[in-house]
Design an enzyme around this catalytic site. Structure first.
Site, short mmCIF file in Angstrom:
data_model
loop_
_atom_site.label_atom_id
_atom_site.label_comp_id
_atom_site.label_asym_id
_atom_site.label_seq_id
_atom_site.Cartn_x
_atom_site.Cartn_y
_atom_site.Cartn_z
N GLY A 1 0.84 -1.20 0.00
CA GLY A 1 0.00 0.00 0.00
C GLY A 1 0.87 1.24 0.00
O GLY A 1 1.98 1.23 0.55
N HIS B 1 -4.61 2.18 7.55
CA HIS B 1 -3.21 2.63 7.63
C HIS B 1 -2.95 3.72 6.57
O HIS B 1 -2.36 4.77 6.87
CB HIS B 1 -2.28 1.42 7.41
N GLU B 2 -3.39 3.46 5.34
CA GLU B 2 -3.16 4.42 4.25
C GLU B 2 -3.97 5.69 4.45
O GLU B 2 -3.51 6.79 4.14
CB GLU B 2 -3.46 3.78 2.89
N GLN C 1 3.39 9.91 0.36
CA GLN C 1 4.65 9.19 0.55
C GLN C 1 5.62 9.43 -0.61
O GLN C 1 6.81 9.16 -0.48
CB GLN C 1 4.40 7.68 0.74
N CYS D 1 5.66 0.06 7.10
CA CYS D 1 5.36 1.22 6.25
C CYS D 1 6.58 1.53 5.41
O CYS D 1 7.70 1.54 5.92
CB CYS D 1 5.02 2.43 7.13
N LEU D 2 6.37 1.79 4.13
CA LEU D 2 7.50 2.12 3.25
C LEU D 2 8.21 3.39 3.71
O LEU D 2 9.37 3.59 3.39
CB LEU D 2 7.01 2.26 1.80
N HIS E 1 -2.26 8.20 6.52
CA HIS E 1 -1.26 9.02 5.80
C HIS E 1 -1.90 10.31 5.26
O HIS E 1 -1.25 11.36 5.21
CB HIS E 1 -0.66 8.25 4.63
#
Ligand code: QAP
Ligand code: CO
Length: 171
Positions: free
Chosen positions: A46, A136-137, A51, A94-95, A140
Site C-alpha cells: 500500500g 493505515h493508508e 509518501q 510502512c514504506l 497518511h
C-alpha cells in the site's frame, strides 16, 4: 510510468494533510500509475500519494499473494464508514518507516467510499488485511504514521534510529 522517491520519517512532508482531488483526470491516472510502480518496486502492499511528496487524497494498494495475478486497487478521496467496534492487532510496516514492524490495533472491518481509477464512485466492505491496510493508508492522508499508534517509548526509539540512518546515508 516512473518509480518515484519514497519519503521516509521524520520527513515533515509526511505530516501534511492531503487535499481532496477535484476530478480524476489523465494527470491523476498518471500519478496513480507512478504510485503503483513505485509500490511494486519497493516492494510494498500500500502507498499514499504523500509518501512520494504529493499531498492529494489518493491511495494505491495490491494485496495479491506471491504467484497470484496482480490486483491493483486505487482509492481517490476515500472515506471510512461503519468501522466495527471490535479491534484486532495486526503487525504493520510502512514504506516510509523502513525496517520497523509493530503491532497496531484497529477496527477489523469497515466500509470505504471512494472514486476509482475512472472517477466512478464505489463502496467497498473491507475486512482483515484489506480493512487494516485501508485504515493505515487513510492515516497518511491526515499526516499520521503507524508509529503514532505506538507507545511514546517505542515511537521515539524508532524515530531516533531513522534519524541516525539518515545522517549516516547523507555523509
Ligand atoms: C501498509 O506497508 C501496511 O519496512 C503498507 O523495509 C503494512 O507496504 C498496512 C515495506 C502492513 C497493514 C499491514 C516495509 C517494505 C512495505 C518495510 C508496506 C520495508 C520494505 C510496507
Ligand atoms: Co505507510
Amino acid at each position: 510510468m516512473a518509480v518515484r522517491e519514497i519519503l521516509t520519517a521524520p520527513d515533515p512532508r509526511l505530516r501534511e494533510v492531503s487535499k481532496p482531488v477535484d476530478a480524476v483526470t489523465d494527470e491523476t491516472r498518471a500519478l496513480m500509475d507512478d504510485m503503483l510502480e513505485t509500490m511494486y518496486a519497493a516492494p510494498g502492499i500500500g502507498l499514499a500519494a504523500i509518501q512520494i511528496g504529493v499531498p492529494q487524497r489518493i491511495i494505491v494498494m495490491d494485496l495479491a499473494g506471491e504467484g497470484e495475478p496482480p490486483q491493483p486497487r486505487y482509492f481517490v478521496n476515500p472515506v471510512i464508514h461503519d468501522p466495527s467496534d471490535s479491534e484486532v492487532p495486526y503487525e504493520e510496516g510502512c514504506l516510509s518507516v523502513p525496517g520497523f514492524y509493530e503491532e497496531v490495533e484497529r477496527p477489523d472491518a469497515c466500509r470505504v467510499e471512494y472514486l476509482d481509477y475512472h472517477g466512478e464512485p464505489q463502496s467497498l466492505e473491507a475486512r482483515g488485511l484489506l480493512a487494516v491496510c485501508i485504515q493505515h493508508e487513510m492515516d497518511h492522508l491526515e499526516g499520521i504514521l503507524f508509529t503514532d499508534h505506538l507507545s511514546r517509548l517505542k515511537r521515539e526509539r524508532i524515530m531516533k534510529k531513522l534519524k541516525k540512518e539518515r545522517l549516516a546515508a547523507a555523509s
